[in-house]
Design a protein around this motif. Structure first.
Motif, PDB file in Angstrom:
ATOM      1  N   GLY A 255      52.718  33.942  47.824  1.00  0.00           N
ATOM      2  CA  GLY A 255      52.443  35.359  47.329  1.00  0.00           C
ATOM      3  C   GLY A 255      52.647  36.413  48.325  1.00  0.00           C
ATOM      4  N   THR A 256      52.616  37.774  47.669  1.00  0.00           N
ATOM      5  CA  THR A 256      52.967  39.221  48.408  1.00  0.00           C
ATOM      6  C   THR A 256      52.126  39.434  49.510  1.00  0.00           C
ATOM      7  N   LEU A 257      52.679  39.438  50.865  1.00  0.00           N
ATOM      8  CA  LEU A 257      51.950  39.782  52.058  1.00  0.00           C
ATOM      9  C   LEU A 257      51.726  41.185  52.215  1.00  0.00           C
ATOM     10  N   ASP A 258      50.778  41.903  51.448  1.00  0.00           N
ATOM     11  CA  ASP A 258      50.255  43.134  51.421  1.00  0.00           C
ATOM     12  C   ASP A 258      49.040  43.366  52.321  1.00  0.00           C
ATOM     13  N   ASP A 259      49.232  44.422  53.113  1.00  0.00           N
ATOM     14  CA  ASP A 259      48.366  44.574  54.206  1.00  0.00           C
ATOM     15  C   ASP A 259      46.800  44.710  53.511  1.00  0.00           C
ATOM     16  N   ARG A 260      46.720  45.232  51.956  1.00  0.00           N
ATOM     17  CA  ARG A 260      45.607  45.612  51.301  1.00  0.00           C
ATOM     18  C   ARG A 260      44.978  44.361  50.969  1.00  0.00           C
ATOM     19  N   LEU A 261      45.582  43.091  51.258  1.00  0.00           N
ATOM     20  CA  LEU A 261      44.755  41.920  50.762  1.00  0.00           C
ATOM     21  C   LEU A 261      43.531  41.996  51.592  1.00  0.00           C
ATOM     22  N   GLY A 262      43.437  42.803  52.727  1.00  0.00           N
ATOM     23  CA  GLY A 262      42.143  42.851  53.369  1.00  0.00           C
ATOM     24  C   GLY A 262      40.974  43.423  52.698  1.00  0.00           C
ATOM     25  N   ASN A 263      41.087  43.998  51.718  1.00  0.00           N
ATOM     26  CA  ASN A 263      40.148  44.438  50.766  1.00  0.00           C
ATOM     27  C   ASN A 263      39.303  43.482  50.120  1.00  0.00           C
ATOM     28  N   PHE A 264      39.805  42.269  50.346  1.00  0.00           N
ATOM     29  CA  PHE A 264      39.103  41.087  49.588  1.00  0.00           C
ATOM     30  C   PHE A 264      38.630  39.918  50.469  1.00  0.00           C
ATOM     31  N   LEU A 265      37.640  39.589  50.449  1.00  0.00           N
ATOM     32  CA  LEU A 265      37.350  38.142  51.466  1.00  0.00           C
ATOM     33  C   LEU A 265      37.489  37.119  50.553  1.00  0.00           C
ATOM     34  N   VAL A 266      38.513  36.008  50.539  1.00  0.00           N
ATOM     35  CA  VAL A 266      38.438  34.867  50.029  1.00  0.00           C
ATOM     36  C   VAL A 266      38.546  33.963  51.007  1.00  0.00           C
ATOM     37  N   GLY A 267      38.593  32.681  50.691  1.00  0.00           N
ATOM     38  CA  GLY A 267      38.744  31.298  51.334  1.00  0.00           C
ATOM     39  C   GLY A 267      37.579  30.660  51.996  1.00  0.00           C
ATOM     40  N   PRO A 268      37.666  29.695  52.839  1.00  0.00           N
ATOM     41  CA  PRO A 268      36.627  29.204  53.449  1.00  0.00           C
ATOM     42  C   PRO A 268      35.781  30.135  54.354  1.00  0.00           C
ATOM     43  N   GLN A 269      34.293  29.831  54.565  1.00  0.00           N
ATOM     44  CA  GLN A 269      33.553  30.807  55.108  1.00  0.00           C
ATOM     45  C   GLN A 269      32.955  30.184  56.353  1.00  0.00           C
ATOM     46  N   TYR A 270      32.940  31.027  57.463  1.00  0.00           N
ATOM     47  CA  TYR A 270      32.209  30.172  58.628  1.00  0.00           C
ATOM     48  C   TYR A 270      31.215  31.287  59.364  1.00  0.00           C
ATOM     49  N   THR A 271      30.338  30.514  60.052  1.00  0.00           N
ATOM     50  CA  THR A 271      29.271  31.321  60.972  1.00  0.00           C
ATOM     51  C   THR A 271      30.165  31.861  61.955  1.00  0.00           C
ATOM     52  N   SER A 272      29.138  32.868  62.618  1.00  0.00           N
ATOM     53  CA  SER A 272      29.927  33.669  63.890  1.00  0.00           C
ATOM     54  C   SER A 272      30.240  32.501  64.907  1.00  0.00           C
ATOM     55  N   GLY A 273      29.570  31.265  64.903  1.00  0.00           N
ATOM     56  CA  GLY A 273      29.930  30.351  65.791  1.00  0.00           C
ATOM     57  C   GLY A 273      31.240  29.241  65.487  1.00  0.00           C
ATOM     58  N   GLY A 274      31.627  29.736  64.357  1.00  0.00           N
ATOM     59  CA  GLY A 274      32.873  28.773  64.001  1.00  0.00           C
ATOM     60  C   GLY A 274      32.497  27.569  63.084  1.00  0.00           C
ATOM     61  N   GLU A 275      31.174  27.440  62.842  1.00  0.00           N
ATOM     62  CA  GLU A 275      31.027  26.329  61.633  1.00  0.00           C
ATOM     63  C   GLU A 275      31.063  26.638  60.355  1.00  0.00           C
ATOM     64  N   ARG A 276      31.478  25.766  59.238  1.00  0.00           N
ATOM     65  CA  ARG A 276      31.624  25.982  58.051  1.00  0.00           C
ATOM     66  C   ARG A 276      30.293  26.312  57.407  1.00  0.00           C
TER      67      ARG A 276
END
Length: 553
Positions: free
Chosen positions: A360-381
């Protein structure tokens, strides 16, 4: 917290510039300890007295009625019911699917928010004028501040015009009618009259307003007034039946030629925690997690488990999400040509990642969206055992998926790209410190491009302006412009800036609706054109027998 230099204009306003509570009764009596004998002797005293004129703007940065109508009714935002969470008697379903009624509370909230701002402005105008008439204040000193209040009142009326069309015009504080009427019982005529009122108030006062953009940060100044006029003219054909593209262009050029604003080098700098230095900011709500609370986007959009990602003091509510359509408008190379690479797609998968990877298109504005796997601040799923649907294919592992399975009670808890527009500060409580953008310079350039295009579809200047915005985000320039490209670029650039409904209603529909706002999208059928304005709230009709309901309701 913000540096003292940024807070100081607001702290001067009694420390409560934005947080004074206004009431909606337009006949309130004056109840203030501020008197002409003790105040109105210098600039600082005028500024500190006028805080209530801005108090209602705090409603913009959360999930209150302005965002509910201007965002959640559009193709940008979806608020699904996940089990019992966010069901609220079907309210969000009605908002998202354009099946709301006059009894839905968001419209009464919108009405009260902006009329409260008008009432506060009227009270302060009365106080300032009284100080001048009594000889306690210098007329020359007071003139600029009275014009600021009049223009701020017009700003509130602009948003009421946009939302409701035909609304009562009240300019007096002492002599305000208890049950004011609309300008006309005919909707179209009344809306034209409100348009004319807003236009005249702004034109009559814009020349008196300050051009000191730092000294008036977060307040009405000449450029805020000109941007309000530009937006008024851009939708003039909707409001009055007559286009005013040339007049919009005049106001936009005044802002551009002032040299006061420019594009930020990095798109996301405009929405950082400390974004008060953005060269794009024209009008903002200068939130602060201590002094001016109310920016709670992190609570509105993030999953309950996201508390452990950002170490928030309170658990988020797992609510507002971007639509799949909006997310895909950024990564789809047909809509948004640019450099291609591997990005998160829309559809869930059964592997640990839980979301497909696509080109897909690598648009800087993709940062407007949070998608994908989510982790704790310690790096755990992060995991979530509350699964309502087989659509959540990877089980308890938390993965934000742009695809949404349902709008009502069985919406999966991880579905929906989350709104990452404003940077989330680690460890905050219920409010962030980002300044919430009402107007910014990128919008000026895109509006100018659209005005030029509407007057000449082959305008090279219009194309260059749009491409200036696109190049900042690292995507390819367009070779030509059309309606799809203009409304698409506005969506990508201005996502979650509460412009979407206002934009959609001025673009002709392409899938059976009268406008783009009436076109169908996921979970929403073609809607009637009378839904382009809100109903007069039932609460207001019951309280004021002189009000006439808008057509269709």
């Amino acid at each position: 917290m913000k540096p003292r230099t940024i807070l100081s204009p607001l702290v001067l306003a009694a420390g409560l510039l934005f947080y004074s509570v206004g009431c909606t009764d337009l006949t309130d009596t004056v109840d203030s300890q501020v008197t002409a004998e003790t105040f109105f002797q210098n600039d600082q005293q005028f500024v500190s007295a006028m805080g209530d004129a801005y108090s209602r703007l705090t409603a913009l940065g959360g999930g209150g009625s302005p965002a509910q109508f201007n965002e959640a009714t559009t193709d940008e935002i979806i608020v699904p019911a996940r089990g019992q969470d966010w069901s609220e008697g079907g309210f969000w379903y009605r908002v998202n699917s354009h099946s709301w009624t006059e009894a839905d509370g968001t419209f009464n909230g919108f009405w009260n928010t902006y009329f409260s701002g008008i009432n506060n402005a009227n009270r302060l105008i009365f106080q300032f004028e009284s100080a001048v008439e009594s000889g306690a204040a210098d007329p020359a000193l007071a003139e600029t501040f009275i014009s600021e209040l009049v223009a701020m009142r017009a700003f509130y009326y602009f948003w009421l015009l946009d939302a409701f069309g035909n609304v009562p015009i009240v300019t007096s504080f002492v002599d305000a009618e208890e049950k004011p009427s609309q300008p006309s019982s005919d909707f179209a005529e009344g809306r034209r009259m409100v348009f004319q009122f807003v236009e005249k108030e702004l034109l009559d006062n814009v020349g008196n307003l300050s051009t000191d953009t730092r000294g008036t940060y977060g307040r009405m100044n000449q450029y805020v007034a000109r941007m309000t006029l530009a937006k008024l003219y851009m939708n003039a054909e909707v409001y009055t039946g007559t286009g005013r593209w040339g007049d919009a262009l005049t106001q936009l050029n005044e802002i551009i030629n002032s040299g006061q604003y420019s594009l930020a080098a990095n798109y996301h700098d405009n929405f950082a925690v400390q974004n008060d230095g953005s060269p794009e900011n024209i009008f903002v709500v200068p939130y602060d997690k201590v002094f001016l609370t109310g920016l709670n986007l992190h609570q509105m959009t993030l999953h309950y488990g996201s508390q452990n990602t950002y170490n928030f003091q309170f658990q988020p509510w797992n609510g507002w999400s971007a639509t799949q359509k909006m997310y895909e408008s950024v990564i789809d190379p047909m809509q948004n040509p640019g450099p291609q690479g591997e990005v998160w797609g829309s559809e869930p998968t059964s592997d640990d990642a839980g979301l497909e990877r696509v080109m897909g298109t690598l648009d800087d504005r993709l940062g407007n969206f949070l998608v994908g796997p989510q982790y704790t601040s310690g790096g755990e799923r992060i995991t979530d055992s509350g699964i309502y649907s087989d659509f959540d294919r990877n089980g308890p592992l938390l993965t934000f998926t742009p695809a949404m399975n349902d709008l009502e009670a069985v919406a999966c808890r991880q579905c929906g790209a989350r709104i990452g527009k404003y940077a989330f500060e680690n460890g905050i409580g219920s409010s962030g410190s980002n300044d919430f953008v009402i107007y910014r310079y990128a919008d000026v350039l895109l509006l100018k491009a659209e005005a030029l295009w509407r007057m000449n579809a082959g305008s090279a200047e219009a194309l260059a302006l749009v491409n200036q915005i696109r190049m900042r985000s690292g995507v390819d320039p367009f070779m030509s412009l059309d309606a799809d490209k203009l409304i698409g670029e506005r969506g990508r650039e201005l996502f979650w800036e509460q412009t979407r409904r206002q934009d959609l209603i001025r673009f002709a529909g392409v899938e059976g609706g009268e406008t783009r706002y009436n076109d169908p999208w996921q979970f929403k059928p073609i809607s009637e054109s009378w839904r382009n304005v809100a109903p007069i709230p039932r609460n207001q009709l019951e309280a004021n027998s002189n009000l006439v309901q808008n057509p269709g309701y």
